[in-house]
Write a protein that holds these residues in place. Structure first.
Motif, PDB file in Angstrom:
ATOM      1  N   THR A 129       0.884  -1.304  -0.037  1.00 40.57           N
ATOM      2  CA  THR A 129       0.078  -0.067   0.068  1.00 40.57           C
ATOM      3  C   THR A 129       0.841   1.190  -0.042  1.00 40.57           C
ATOM      4  O   THR A 129       0.618   2.319  -0.666  1.00 40.57           O
ATOM      5  CB  THR A 129      -0.907   0.045   1.239  1.00 40.57           C
ATOM      6  N   LEU A 185      -3.131   1.793  -4.339  1.00 40.41           N
ATOM      7  CA  LEU A 185      -3.567   0.553  -3.326  1.00 40.41           C
ATOM      8  C   LEU A 185      -4.045   1.343  -2.137  1.00 40.41           C
ATOM      9  O   LEU A 185      -3.665   2.304  -1.562  1.00 40.41           O
ATOM     10  CB  LEU A 185      -2.367  -0.347  -3.183  1.00 40.41           C
ATOM     11  N   ARG A 186      -5.118   0.516  -1.656  1.00 37.35           N
ATOM     12  CA  ARG A 186      -5.567   0.987  -0.165  1.00 37.35           C
ATOM     13  C   ARG A 186      -5.785  -0.363   0.747  1.00 37.35           C
ATOM     14  O   ARG A 186      -6.365  -1.201   0.078  1.00 37.35           O
ATOM     15  CB  ARG A 186      -6.750   1.914  -0.519  1.00 37.35           C
ATOM     16  N   ASP A 187      -5.338  -0.120   1.883  1.00 40.50           N
ATOM     17  CA  ASP A 187      -5.594  -1.185   2.712  1.00 40.50           C
ATOM     18  C   ASP A 187      -5.075  -2.562   2.084  1.00 40.50           C
ATOM     19  O   ASP A 187      -5.716  -3.837   2.321  1.00 40.50           O
ATOM     20  CB  ASP A 187      -6.980  -1.348   3.201  1.00 40.50           C
ATOM     21  N   VAL A 189      -5.376  -3.433  -0.894  1.00 37.59           N
ATOM     22  CA  VAL A 189      -5.994  -4.013  -2.044  1.00 37.59           C
ATOM     23  C   VAL A 189      -5.710  -2.940  -3.215  1.00 37.59           C
ATOM     24  O   VAL A 189      -5.831  -1.628  -2.983  1.00 37.59           O
ATOM     25  CB  VAL A 189      -7.556  -3.980  -1.607  1.00 37.59           C
ATOM     26  N   THR A 191      -7.076  -0.504  -5.513  1.00 38.59           N
ATOM     27  CA  THR A 191      -8.292   0.214  -5.647  1.00 38.59           C
ATOM     28  C   THR A 191      -8.507   1.031  -6.995  1.00 38.59           C
ATOM     29  O   THR A 191      -9.426   1.335  -7.415  1.00 38.59           O
ATOM     30  CB  THR A 191      -8.360   1.399  -4.743  1.00 38.59           C
ATOM     31  N   ASN A 192      -7.345   1.260  -7.746  1.00 39.41           N
ATOM     32  CA  ASN A 192      -7.355   1.871  -9.053  1.00 39.41           C
ATOM     33  C   ASN A 192      -6.687   0.757 -10.068  1.00 39.41           C
ATOM     34  O   ASN A 192      -5.270   0.864  -9.980  1.00 39.41           O
ATOM     35  CB  ASN A 192      -6.667   3.148  -9.013  1.00 39.41           C
ATOM     36  N   GLU A 230     -10.183  -9.641  -5.424  1.00 40.14           N
ATOM     37  CA  GLU A 230      -9.155  -8.772  -5.007  1.00 40.14           C
ATOM     38  C   GLU A 230      -7.804  -9.310  -5.672  1.00 40.14           C
ATOM     39  O   GLU A 230      -7.000  -8.721  -5.958  1.00 40.14           O
ATOM     40  CB  GLU A 230      -9.128  -8.345  -3.517  1.00 40.14           C
ATOM     41  N   ARG A 296      -7.017  -4.503   8.474  1.00 39.34           N
ATOM     42  CA  ARG A 296      -6.966  -3.417   7.274  1.00 39.34           C
ATOM     43  C   ARG A 296      -6.871  -1.964   8.493  1.00 39.34           C
ATOM     44  O   ARG A 296      -7.140  -0.860   8.115  1.00 39.34           O
ATOM     45  CB  ARG A 296      -8.231  -3.355   6.615  1.00 39.34           C
TER      46      ARG A 296
END
Ligand SMILES: Nc1ncnc2c1ncn2[C@@H]1O[C@H](COP(=O)(O)OP(=O)(O)OP(=O)(O)O)[C@@H](O)[C@H]1O
Length: 454
Positions: A129, A185-187, A189, A191-192, A230, A296
């Motif tokens: 992340t 990435l966030r947490d 994961v 995200t984009n 994911e 997370r």
């Protein structure tokens, strides 16, 4: 024994060839099975000669073409480059009376060099992340950059990459409207997806400069709590970035291997990996996670909590980068009575609306991040409670290993020791442990087979 002969390259064979200038390598395996390896599967360096393969000759597609009427190549070595099978090499007619004189050049250092490179191109990536760390086979860590991409909006739809990694991180929170600095990435994961793909592509290209011909196999460490959707996103992003084959492994497993724990033995190891977006608590034995939790909550949440705390207490606004600096410089998990510290920060006073300077103490930073620290402690307690008694005995002997960037938070080891009453050690390079472990797993086919996530 190698035989050589005149070979006619006829139309059926040629139709297998692509028009791009590929290089074909004729090889002889010691088990007497011969193969032609295409350039995107093999590359060569001098130092990495795998014992079961000997390079015989490298020929370019151009060479193939120029030899299309009559070519001398050791017959044993002729294989259809696409099927990789001698039997299916229908277009090649061996000469009836083969001449025994070998026409291949003796393998030069350059050839061996080239050949062995094949095996040094595979990569292990800690796609984090906060940071992306890349390990290259035979080379070790070759890249360690923030997971940030800066994009320039060029016209209505078009966006072009302005900077990736450290350069892009410097732009976070400081960009004009036509530029966006994005963390894809966030947490833990993606995200984009699009930006994550661009970032991976950029990093892979950067570390493989000069090795552009072949596609690498890539091992990627992912948080253990990812859903199948994911996981697929990570895999697809790596494939789109140019991976030939992608293996996913769980971060705590990679962390344990990177921290030199003997994960394949019937002995228990406990790892706590605290990164930017996720905290992984895991008890590992026989190459599997016996009990574990993936939260997370990690370094990024701590930064947000510091921003929130300062805003609430002082009506003062700071950015994420300042909050992170506070955490790294004077943050701590339990008090250091002898050395209370302070730090000056710059931000905006909400009452006056003007930029201002404020002094923050280490005590305040600890208070700000206490919820996150407590959540991590709770997860550790929960995992220990679920650990079978025989394995718990191992943890008493062997203790807990801390990895991930937040493992560097002052007194975190002391704090975990206080709540668990177990020995705790921080790995030597906690920001790199997962990437190093992923690299070791990449190096060992057997362990990779055992730990790869389906
Ligand atoms: N000395 C330090 N003290 C406290 N925190 C630190 C220190 N150094 C780095 N960090 C924090 O560590 C985090 C980054 O760690 P790391 O690179 O291991 O995470 P990541 O692998 O990118 O994230 P994740 O694994 O959660 O996806 C950031 O939140 C950063 O602020």
């Amino acid at each position: 024994m190698l035989l050589s002969g005149k070979i006619l390259f006829t139309l059926p064979f040629l139709k297998y060839q692509r028009k791009d200038p590929e290089v074909y390598m004729l090889t002889k395996k010691q088990e007497a099975r011969n193969e032609v390896c295409k350039n995107d599967e093999l590359s060569v360096t001098d130092d990495l000669a795998p014992p079961h393969i000997q390079p015989i000759e490298i020929i370019s597609y151009k060479d193939y073409k120029t030899r299309k009427v009559s070519t001398e190549v050791p017959q044993d070595n002729l294989i259809n480059p696409l099927t990789h099978s001698a039997k299916e090499n229908k277009g090649i007619r061996p000469q009836k009376d083969p001449v025994t004189k070998p026409v291949t050049k003796p393998p030069s250092h350059g050839i061996i060099n080239c050949f062995l490179n094949i095996f040094s191109k595979d990569l292990a990536i800690d796609l984090g992340t906060a940071n992306t760390v890349v390990y290259m086979k035979q080379k070790g860590i070759v890249l360690n950059e923030p997971s940030v991409v800066a994009l320039h909006k060029n016209g209505r739809e078009k966006q072009e990459v302005l900077a990736v990694g450290m350069d892009a991180k410097k732009m976070l929170g400081k960009v004009p409207p036509n530029i966006s600095a994005i963390r894809p990435l966030r947490d833990g994961v993606i995200t984009n997806f699009e930006v994550a793909g661009l970032m991976l592509k950029h990093f892979i290209k950067k570390v493989r400069e000069g090795l552009a011909l072949s596609k690498p196999r890539i091992v990627i460490a992912i948080p253990s709590g990812l859903t199948s959707v994911e996981k697929r996103a990570v895999k697809e992003a790596a494939e789109q970035a140019g991976a030939r084959e992608v293996f996913l492994i769980q971060e705590p497993m990679a962390a344990a291997v990177g921290a030199k724990l003997l994960v394949t033995e019937p002995r228990c190891n406990m790892v706590i990996d605290i990164g930017g977006g996720t905290t992984e608590v895991a008890v590992i034995s026989l190459a599997g996670i016996v009990s574990g939790r993936s939260l997370r909550i990690a370094g990024d949440e701590m930064d947000s909590a510091i921003i929130h705390y300062i805003k609430k207490k002082y009506n003062f606004i700071i950015g994420m980068a300042t909050a992170e600096r506070l955490k790294i410089t004077i943050g701590n998990a339990c008090p250091d009575i002898d050395k209370p510290e302070t730090m000056e920060i710059k931000g905006r006073d909400l009452v006056s609306g003007k930029p201002n300077i404020l002094t923050i103490t280490s005590e305040e930073v600890r208070e700000a991040i206490s919820d996150q620290i407590n959540a991590i402690a709770e997860a550790v307690r929960g995992v220990l409670e679920k650990t079978p008694p025989e394995l718990a005995a191992d943890i008493i002997d062997r203790g807990i290993v801390l990895t991930g960037g937040v493992a560097l938070l002052k007194n975190l080891d002391k704090y975990i020791n206080e709540i668990t009453r177990l020995p705790v050690r921080t790995d030597a390079s906690p920001l790199l442990t997962v990437a190093i472990g992923s690299g070791k797993i990449l190096d060992s086919k057997n362990i990779l087979k055992l730990v790869a996530v389906k």
